[in-house]
Structures are given as C-alpha cells and as structure tokens.
Write an enzyme that holds these catalytic residues in place. Sequence first.
Site, PDB file in Angstrom:
ATOM      1  N   CYS B 166       0.785  -1.245   0.000  1.00  0.00           N
ATOM      2  CA  CYS B 166       0.000   0.000   0.000  1.00  0.00           C
ATOM      3  C   CYS B 166       0.813   1.290   0.000  1.00  0.00           C
ATOM      4  O   CYS B 166       0.567   2.171  -0.815  1.00  0.00           O
ATOM      5  CB  CYS B 166      -0.956   0.015   1.189  1.00  0.00           C
ATOM      6  SG  CYS B 166      -2.295  -1.152   0.991  1.00  0.00           S
ATOM      7  N   ARG B 201      15.244   3.533   3.213  1.00  0.00           N
ATOM      8  CA  ARG B 201      15.381   2.272   2.492  1.00  0.00           C
ATOM      9  C   ARG B 201      14.914   1.105   3.354  1.00  0.00           C
ATOM     10  O   ARG B 201      15.502   0.024   3.354  1.00  0.00           O
ATOM     11  CB  ARG B 201      16.811   2.056   1.984  1.00  0.00           C
ATOM     12  CG  ARG B 201      16.832   1.114   0.756  1.00  0.00           C
ATOM     13  CD  ARG B 201      18.243   0.675   0.362  1.00  0.00           C
ATOM     14  NE  ARG B 201      19.100   1.781   0.065  1.00  0.00           N
ATOM     15  CZ  ARG B 201      20.322   1.933   0.588  1.00  0.00           C
ATOM     16  NH1 ARG B 201      20.815   1.040   1.417  1.00  0.00           N
ATOM     17  NH2 ARG B 201      21.042   2.979   0.268  1.00  0.00           N
ATOM     18  N   SER B 202      13.816   1.334   4.106  1.00  0.00           N
ATOM     19  CA  SER B 202      13.261   0.265   4.925  1.00  0.00           C
ATOM     20  C   SER B 202      12.693  -0.814   4.021  1.00  0.00           C
ATOM     21  O   SER B 202      12.346  -0.555   2.868  1.00  0.00           O
ATOM     22  CB  SER B 202      12.149   0.822   5.811  1.00  0.00           C
ATOM     23  OG  SER B 202      11.034   1.156   5.017  1.00  0.00           O
ATOM     24  N   ASP B 224      19.883   5.815   2.630  1.00  0.00           N
ATOM     25  CA  ASP B 224      19.643   5.658   4.062  1.00  0.00           C
ATOM     26  C   ASP B 224      20.928   5.965   4.809  1.00  0.00           C
ATOM     27  O   ASP B 224      21.882   6.483   4.218  1.00  0.00           O
ATOM     28  CB  ASP B 224      19.056   4.287   4.403  1.00  0.00           C
ATOM     29  CG  ASP B 224      20.095   3.191   4.361  1.00  0.00           C
ATOM     30  OD1 ASP B 224      21.241   3.465   3.946  1.00  0.00           O
ATOM     31  OD2 ASP B 224      19.765   2.059   4.743  1.00  0.00           O
TER      32      ASP B 224
END
Lengths: 439, 439
Positions: B166, B201-202, B224
């Site tokens: 999502c 950059r999770s 990140d």
Amino acid sequence: MASVQQPNAPTPKPSNPTSSIPDTCKVVSAVTIAKSLLAEVAKDLQLLEYKPKLVGLLANEDEHAKTYAEYSAKTCKENGFDFDLRVVSKADIEESILAANTDKNVHGIIVYYPIFPSPRQDQYIQQLVALEKDVEGLSHKYIFNMYQNIRFLDIPMCGQKSILPCTPLAVVKVLEYLQIYNTIMAYGNRLFGKTITVINRSEVVGRPLAALLANDGAKVYSVDLDGVQIFTRGRGIKNDKHEVAETDMKLEDCFPLSDVVVTGVPSKAYKVDVNMLRDGAVCVNFSSDKNFDGPAVKQHASIYVPAIGKVTIAVLLRNLLRLCHNRDMAESYKHMARQARRSMDVCSLHGVKIEAAEAVVKKAIAAGYLNEKSDTLAVEGSPLPAGSKDKTKTDGLMTELETLWSQLPELNIKEQAEKQEELDRLLLALDESFQKEEK
Amino acid sequence: MASVQQPNAPTPKPSNPTSSIPDTCKVVSAVTIAKSLLAEVAKDLQLLEYKPKLVGLLANEDEHAKTYAEYSAKTCKENGFDFDLRVVSKADIEESILAANTDKNVHGIIVYYPIFPSPRQDQYIQQLVALEKDVEGLSHKYIFNMYQNIRFLDIPMCGQKSILPCTPLAVVKVLEYLQIYNTIMAYGNRLFGKTITVINRSEVVGRPLAALLANDGAKVYSVDLDGVQIFTRGRGIKNDKHEVAETDMKLEDCFPLSDVVVTGVPSKAYKVDVNMLRDGAVCVNFSSDKNFDGPAVKQHASIYVPAIGKVTIAVLLRNLLRLCHNRDMAESYKHMARQARRSMDVCSLHGVKIEAAEAVVKKAIAAGYLNEKSDTLAVEGSPLPAGSKDKTKTDGLMTELETLWSQLPELNIKEQAEKQEELDRLLLALDESFQKEEK
C-alpha cells in the site's frame, strides 16, 4: 502501475507478460500532434459566426515559398477557413499589404519570404502588416510582448491575447502535447523544474523559443556557434520574466543536464551526439534537416519528435482564430466602455456617482478602448437627500446598475451582448426616476 | 501558453496581468489525491455484483493501531465497503487469520501490527494471510513479483494483477497524480528520464518503493544512513527489471540531479536542506514527521506534497477491489479452461484436433488454472476424409469452434459468461455431427 485501469475492465495482455517492456522510445509524429490542435481549432471555429479569411501574399519565385503557400491553402480549406492567394510583384507587395490591412473581409495576412535580397527590407515589409491581422506574430509589438512575458494586448482588461510567432509556439504546443508542461502547476509556471537545451539562437525561432520556454518557468540552455546562454526566471522563478546570462558551458555540458533537447540546425551534416544525452531525454527537432540520427536517438531518448512542420501550420490557423477573437473582443469591449461612460454621464448629470461603471471606464482608458475625457471623469457625485418614494426607487435602480457594471467586464462577448437590453432599460428608467426626484 | 484555451471562451483575468505569475510552488494535499482515487474506486465498485468485505484483525493495545483501525473502518463504510473489526488476543491471532482465510464472505484481511515483541514473529503472522486476501500486498509472492517486475499472477493468461504494497503504491499514485508519470510513454516505462531520490530504504516502504519506481523506468537514488544505492533498469532502460548498484555518492550529490525527492525519515528532527534541491524539484513526504520545512521548501519546489496518509487508505480499498477482481477472474478462467479441455475431448474422441482450444488449455495449465492431464494432450488428431455432406457440416462447426476459442481468452468476465450458451450449443452440435459422419 502508471495507467489507471479498472480492475473489472479487460486487462491488457502484454506481449511479454513477465515484464511487459515495450519499445523504450516513443516516437511522436507532427501529424498526430497537429491533429489534436486542429480538433481544438475546429471546435473554436464553430463558435464564430463567420468564416475567417486568410490572405497569402506571394511576391517571389522561390519554390519553397510556393510549396508552403499551396500547403497553407490546402490546410486552410480542409479546416473550414477561406484562403486567398494573391501573387503580386515585388513592386506591389507594399500596396497589397496595405490594401489587405484595411479590407474588413480579411482576418489574417501571411507574407511569404524571402522577397528582397536584403533581409532588412523584408523586415521592413514584415512590419507593414497590421497588428490585428499579423497571423505569424512577427510584428514588433508581439515580439516585444513575448520577450517581456506580457500576455495580453489590452491590460488591464485582458480580453485580447498577444499573438506568438508560429514556429516557437509550435514547439511549445509540441511540449504541451508531450506532457512536458505539467498542468498540475499554475498557468505560466508549467515548465518549472525542467531543463531544456535549444540548439539554434536565430532571431526567427531559437531566441524567441528560449525566451518563451524560460518565461514559462524552464531553465533553458540556448546554444549557437558563439556558445551557450542561460535563459531563466531566476532561482525559484521569482522573476516575472526571463533573464539571460552568459556562461562558459559547452554544448556537451548542457546535454547531461537537459530533460529536453530541441534542435533547429539548418545543416544536413549536423547530428546530435546521442551518447551525450541524459538517459531518457525528450528530443524534438524543428529543423527541416534531421538533426538526430533516428535509430541512434531511439536508443537513448524517452520521446522523439523528428519534425514539427505540420504543427506549425496548425498553429497558424490557431493564431488566425485568435486574431478573429481579438477583433470581436475589441469591438465588444469598446462598446461596453462607451456604455459605461454613458451610464456615468446619466448619473453624473444628476450629481450621482456610479462606481462600477467608473471602474470600467478607467480600465478601458488604460487598455486603449476609450479616450480620456476629463470632464466626465471629473464630475464629483454626491448622495441624494433620503426620504422620498422616488429616492427609494432611484436607489434600487442604482443598485441594479452597479451590480450590472460589476458583472459586465467578466462576461464573454455573447453574454455581454445579451445584457445590452437590460442596460438600456435600466439607464432609461434611472434617467426618468432622477427627473421625477428632481421635480 | 501552457493551457489549452478556446479563443472565444472568457479569458481568465490574471491578478497581475502584466506577467500573470502566481505562486511558484503548488502544494497538493493527500485529500485531493485520495479523492480522485476514491472516485475511480467508486466507479469500479459499481461493476461488482456484491459488496466487498474487509476484515480487520486487531491483536494489540497500540493506540496508533486502534486509530488506524477506526480510520480504515470509517473510510470503508463511507465508500461502500463492509468492514468487520475483530479484536482478538495475541494467542488467537493465528487462528483468526486462518478462519478469515477460508471464509468465503471475506474478501480482504488487514492485520494491525505490531503484535509480538519480535518483528520476526510478526513477519511469520504476515505470511499466514492467504494470498488472495492479502489487501496490504505483504505476502512474499507479491513482494517477490514487485521486485522482479512481474505484474501478473497467472502468466501467460494475465488476468490477475499482482498486488502491490500500500504505502509504496500510494507514492506511485501520488506521482501519477502529479503527472510525473508521463502517459505519452508506454505503460511500464512512464518514469523513463526521471531521476528520483528516495530517503528511506526500509524493507516496508523505502526499498520496495525504489524498486517500483526503477521498474517503471526511473533512475532512483535510494538513500539511508548507510549511504546511497542506485536503482535503474540500466542505460536506455534496456533491462526488464531494475538492478541495484552501490555508489560513493552522498545525499548532497543526489539532490541537484533529482527531479523528485521522496522522504520517509521517521524523525521529528530531520529536515531536508532545501537549498540543495534542484530548482523546481517535486517534493513528496510520506513520513508522519514533516521532513520538509513547509515555508522553506515552497521557495524552491515546483510541487510539494506534505503527507500521503489518506492516499494510502484509498490504495487499500483499490487493492481490495483488485483482490475481488482476481477472485472473479480466477473462477472465470478456471471455468473457461475446463470448457476448453471439454472441447478438446469432444474433438479428440473423434480423432480431430482443435488448435485454439488446445492453446487455451496449454496456457491455462501454465497459469495454474488447470492440472496437467497427459492423456488428453497426447491425442494426435488427424483431418477427416473430405467429401461427404456431414464432413462439410462438421468442418463448418469446427471453424466456428476454433473462432470461438480464439476469441474467448480476450473477453472479460461478463462477455465470457455470455458466450457460454453458444459454446454448449456448438459442442453438442459438433458431437452429433461427428457421430453422423462416423455412421
């Protein structure tokens, strides 16, 4: 993810379904873009109550000019415009232009150049074409407005748009079609954030184009044999119009920074070194020579437009419609301005001010629709003594008139015409009411 | 020049008519973007013959999770979806998911995290949700497809689109709304030529987002604390999917090159240094903390989106609709595949091949809609001896059947259902005709 698809609509089946990667460079032809412009033109043409007539003046033996004249004739006729080609001698060109200038049945004039050996003389001829019939947008006033980012002829009324020169405008229309102009942003700023290199800085196309694009918010590298200039509206496009800065940059420094590269080099030998392009650059060529090697540019560009000639002709018709619109607008505004002055006169005769009409008169004078007439404007109105029945009636009519005058300048030509009767009735009633009061 | 204006339409009157320069930064709210997505959702919902039901599973005391659950309930109901919030204990979460998985009346499942202290355990829980009900797109298969740029679940039939997570999808939808995706280009390539920096950059948002954008053609700087990585489909986006390259670049090197900067830094203290932005950059923040200083970013950006939360919920509903569509599609395709095999069986019984149906069967097996059944496929058909009247009739029916089977896979669900009767009639007639011939 990019396309908006209804989940229940049939899903498009990609030929390579694993990745659905089609050709990476989209080639867009001038015909496609011209078609979409001509569809707009057709819609606007329907709103006119007459058929616009373009006069073409051919005073040379140049084969290119002849071909162009024939092509414009064909396009005019196909799209519902009258076209009248007048072949004249060099000696008669001046007189022919002046005759067309004053002929009420002529809405636009296009002169095919070159005529005289001296470019200066051709430029002189160019300036003979009446402003309100200059379909090519080459009059000094139009060019001046373009460079100054002045978009209307009748500020502050803003009913008549300034005409833009055809070829630069055609490039703008191409970039609009390609969605380089981002319509999410405010009108006038829609190229903000885009960097565009224009290779060609001629007075006819390259320089005006660089100015147009910069005025719309782009950072433009304008390149010619002498070097590179930067056209921008400054950091954060805080300025109203573009400024030009000299730079030591070379063309090869511009390429990697440019989202869009527009070429107009009149040379068969010249080809852009596509290896220097930013990956995914948009490439548009307006030269009649191919400044990009087709197969090579498709390896690097995201969009490639090989030529724009047909768009230029569509823009010519669009300009012709604008001229018609400007003419109708001028007539309508002049009429409105006279009516506003009449309203002021009726009121001032009885010592009353009508502010909305006065505002229209002031604006119309500034826009050149009305001459200064100091006696009318100088009248100082004063409120009538309150109380009488007639006073109440007069007040009501005055309110109606004020309202009408605050609305009128916002209406279009047709709506203005429709309000005419109401205005006449009001002025008559008001005059009567004033007279009753004063008895 | 940017807007398409009819010459005869009332000309917009700029407040500053000389230059018509409005605010240079367009601020677009999540609400505006969500509205346009929800309008699409409403249109698609009308095409369904049932009301989709989303089950929310809340197994924690987290206040944020509760608020989010309530908000999703509200949005569901406002937009014509059923929402069933099930508050369960941590011990029961597994069983609750499995129950919802097999409940035919449930179309989508959303689980509110965190549940367990160990992220690994939450990840395990995540993978329990059935693929066909995973509205958040967090199942391994969906994530795998996203990274691999595989856009369908049932290749080569391509009736079911893979679900995207999502929040990354919400960012994509934001960029589509902002016209950063250029619809002139081919689907799948519409970010070609765009450079985008993503700060975060999770595994949940930043990395999938970088992959999605690169798969759509962009050059992405994924940033990140450890540094910068470049995600692209290679020079000229010649690859089918993105690759990741390490680089020594710093964040400050990325900014001046980026058309778009997307931030998702979960820190109140972090602010982008807007002076480093490319002039006219597009700035989007998906962190619940404001990663841009509002007044400062407006000095430099062309477009600024301060938050995207409401878009994410709209995307959740969109995913729910996709799940419904996929379910209906699977049913329809399975049915079609069985019919194709039946057609083959009828024909092969009489020693005849029906190629179009055979092609459907092969594809359906590859897509997983049908099991391999070697005996049917192994039958080698041969043409009947020519001449008899029955032969002619059989040939006619065979042609009809071939045509029908070449069309069927291209039809949508409703159209496929409508062809059912014709198919039954044909198979019956064909069987009879074969039998007559063979007598």
